[in-house]
Design an enzyme around this catalytic site. Structure first.
Site, short mmCIF file in Angstrom:
data_model
loop_
_atom_site.label_atom_id
_atom_site.label_comp_id
_atom_site.label_asym_id
_atom_site.label_seq_id
_atom_site.Cartn_x
_atom_site.Cartn_y
_atom_site.Cartn_z
N PHE A 12 0.91 -5.13 -0.34
CA PHE A 12 0.92 -5.71 0.72
C PHE A 12 -0.54 -5.55 1.44
O PHE A 12 -1.26 -6.23 1.65
CB PHE A 12 2.01 -5.37 1.71
CG PHE A 12 1.63 -5.71 3.05
CD1 PHE A 12 1.17 -6.95 3.41
CD2 PHE A 12 1.94 -4.57 4.02
CE1 PHE A 12 1.18 -7.17 4.93
CE2 PHE A 12 1.52 -5.04 5.29
CZ PHE A 12 1.15 -6.12 5.82
N TYR A 144 9.29 10.43 -0.24
CA TYR A 144 7.95 9.95 0.11
C TYR A 144 7.18 10.58 1.17
O TYR A 144 5.88 10.81 1.05
CB TYR A 144 8.44 8.37 1.05
CG TYR A 144 7.49 7.68 1.58
CD1 TYR A 144 6.70 6.82 0.62
CD2 TYR A 144 7.11 7.64 2.93
CE1 TYR A 144 5.57 6.06 1.03
CE2 TYR A 144 6.13 6.65 3.49
CZ TYR A 144 5.52 6.04 2.49
OH TYR A 144 4.34 5.20 3.09
N LYS A 148 3.62 12.54 0.24
CA LYS A 148 2.58 12.07 1.00
C LYS A 148 1.95 13.62 1.68
O LYS A 148 0.58 13.47 1.72
CB LYS A 148 2.62 11.20 2.22
CG LYS A 148 3.06 9.74 1.58
CD LYS A 148 2.00 8.99 1.25
CE LYS A 148 2.34 7.57 0.69
NZ LYS A 148 0.90 6.89 0.26
P1 NAD Z 1 3.28 -2.06 -1.39
O1 NAD Z 1 4.78 -1.42 -1.74
O2 NAD Z 1 3.36 -3.40 -0.86
O3 NAD Z 1 2.25 -1.63 -2.17
C1 NAD Z 1 2.05 -0.50 -3.17
C2 NAD Z 1 1.41 -1.11 -4.12
O4 NAD Z 1 1.45 0.19 -5.15
C3 NAD Z 1 2.18 -2.17 -5.28
O5 NAD Z 1 1.33 -2.86 -5.28
C4 NAD Z 1 2.74 -1.32 -6.21
O6 NAD Z 1 3.14 -2.19 -7.34
C5 NAD Z 1 1.66 -0.41 -6.58
N1 NAD Z 1 2.27 1.20 -7.24
C6 NAD Z 1 3.26 1.68 -6.74
N2 NAD Z 1 3.40 2.84 -7.61
C7 NAD Z 1 2.48 2.77 -8.41
C8 NAD Z 1 1.98 3.57 -9.52
N3 NAD Z 1 2.83 4.71 -9.83
N4 NAD Z 1 0.81 3.26 -10.13
C9 NAD Z 1 0.19 2.14 -9.79
N5 NAD Z 1 0.44 1.37 -8.95
C10 NAD Z 1 1.61 1.66 -8.05
O7 NAD Z 1 3.05 -0.97 0.02
P2 NAD Z 1 1.86 -1.05 1.18
O8 NAD Z 1 2.73 -1.58 2.43
O9 NAD Z 1 0.93 -2.22 0.87
O10 NAD Z 1 1.40 0.27 1.44
C11 NAD Z 1 0.18 0.79 0.76
C12 NAD Z 1 0.08 2.27 0.92
O11 NAD Z 1 -0.08 2.28 2.28
C13 NAD Z 1 1.01 3.11 0.29
O12 NAD Z 1 0.47 4.24 -0.23
C14 NAD Z 1 1.95 3.22 1.46
O13 NAD Z 1 2.48 4.56 1.23
C15 NAD Z 1 0.69 3.32 2.74
N6 NAD Z 1 1.36 3.29 3.75
C16 NAD Z 1 1.77 1.94 4.28
C17 NAD Z 1 2.43 1.55 5.49
C18 NAD Z 1 3.06 0.31 5.92
O14 NAD Z 1 3.57 0.25 7.07
N7 NAD Z 1 2.79 -0.69 5.03
C19 NAD Z 1 2.73 2.54 6.47
C20 NAD Z 1 2.04 4.02 6.07
C21 NAD Z 1 1.31 4.40 4.69
#
Ligand code: NAD
Ligand code: UDP
Length: 312
Positions: A12, A144, A148
């Site tokens: 995302f 998680y 982190k």
């Molecule tokens: P998401 O799940 O949409 O995207 C995560 C991506 O990482 C996906 O494309 C997935 O296929 C890939 N992925 C997962 N495990 C993997 C691995 N072992 N090797 C390679 N690729 C891998 O999540 P997002 O919302 O886009 O979040 C992105 C980052 O931001 C994450 O690290 C998340 O922890 C952090 N984050 C997001 C939010 C939020 O509200 N969306 C809040 C806090 C932190």
């Protein structure tokens, strides 16, 4: 032209970041294992000579050349990260180790997408970066949250021990187009349910709070943090401090969609944080960053996206 690696680039937040970096004239390598990411999100970028897609899991080592690394790879919604908690923990910990090694080898700057979850169920409100948090180490969110937290530890230890150029951002709840409609997060669930005239599921009494940041604002913050001229390592909170209850969010979605859905109450998952609001004074001061998109405008854009998605 900088060569920039975005892990989790098909997810995302990652797809928005890849698009923005590419539009700014960089060479972008999107690395993803497609656990939660979708090819559809980056389809429009695949034709560009400055965009490269590598299907790879960051738990495994990789060698490539790059100037900057944004480490976003990690499932982020509770149902997704709880699906295989051991893998989630490995992704956070072994994944950042591999990326830190890669950064070291390339003398690249590495940014870690950390999270407000490091504050757990916070006893201080709003949360600023000095707060150490209140995290259950053995609960269903721990894979998680603790993953982190461990990744932040490794980032700081590489910084102190090896002088690696690091950036840590703690991201608060983010929403916008290209969210996965099935990721189980409150914004996607409420909108999809409202558009399909299904019951809107509110967990608990709905009085718990979150602070929702529009994805374009978040991406701006990530880029400012990566390129900050003072080399501030962080951690720096990135989020929109406008706090609201979950029930209020559900009511806004009902109003903006004109849906006939009813709100129904479901059990609250364990360890669900009661309140969450970022103190963003550090980002305001050091990055000159402020979220710009008001929740009504952001929700309208997100609803527009989900409408198209549901129609086709
Ligand atoms: P998401 O799940 O949409 O995207 C995560 C991506 O990482 C996906 O494309 C997935 O296929 C890939 N992925 C997962 N495990 C993997 C691995 N072992 N090797 C390679 N690729 C891998 O999540 P997002 O919302 O886009 O979040 C992105 C980052 O931001 C994450 O690290 C998340 O922890 C952090 N984050 C997001 C939010 C939020 O509200 N969306 C809040 C806090 C932190
Ligand atoms: N939530 C809810 N209904 C849903 C999905 C989530 O009431 O259909 C609640 C959830 O219990 C939490 C809040 O909304 O209190 C935010 O959940 P989300 O999964 O979006 O983010 P996080 O809990 O990781 O902050």
């Amino acid at each position: 032209m900088k060569k920039i690696l975005v892990t989790g680039g098909a997810g995302f937040i990652g797809n928005h970041l890849c698009r923005r970096l590419l539009n700014e004239g960089n060479y972008v390598i999107c690395l993803d294992n497609f656990f939660t990411g979708l090819k559809r999100h980056i389809q429009d970028l695949l034709g560009s000579p400055n965009f490269e897609l590598i299907e790879h899991d960051i738990v495994e080592k990789i060698d490539l050349d790059c100037d900057q690394i944004y480490n976003l790879a990690c499932p982020a919604s509770p149902p997704h990260y709880q699906y295989d908690p051991v893998k989630t923990f490995k992704t956070s910990v072994l994944g950042i180790l591999n990326m830190l090694e890669l950064a070291q080898k390339n003398k690249a700057t590495i940014l870690q997408a950390s999270t407000s979850e490091v504050y757990g169920n916070p006893l201080e409100h709003p949360q600023n970066e000095q707060y150490w948090g209140n995290v259950n180490p053995i609960g269903i969110r721990s894979c998680y949250d603790e993953g982190k937290r461990a990744a932040e530890t490794l980032m700081m230890d590489y910084y102190r021990q090896y002088g690696t150029n690091i950036r840590i951002v703690r991201i608060f709840n983010t929403y916008g187009p290209n969210m996965d409609p099935k990721d189980g997060r409150v914004v996607s669930n409420c909108i999809v349910q409202a558009l399909q005239n299904e019951n809107i599921t509110v967990y608990g009494d709905g009085m718990q709070t979150r602070s929702f940041c529009y994805v374009d604002d978040l991406v701006e913050g990530l880029i400012r943090m990566m390129n900050n001229s003072k080399n501030i390592a962080g951690p720096v909170n990135l989020g929109n401090p406008s706090e609201r209850t979950v029930i209020n969010l559900a009511e806004m979605v009902l109003e903006l969609t004109g849906s006939k859905s009813k709100i129904v109450f479901m059990p609250l998952p364990s360890d669900d944080p009661v309140k969450r609001k970022p103190d963003i004074s550090l980002a305001q001061r050091e990055l000159n960053w402020n979220p710009r998109v008001d929740i009504t405008d952001g929700l309208k854009e997100t609803i527009k996206y989900f409408k198209q998605y549901i129609d086709c």
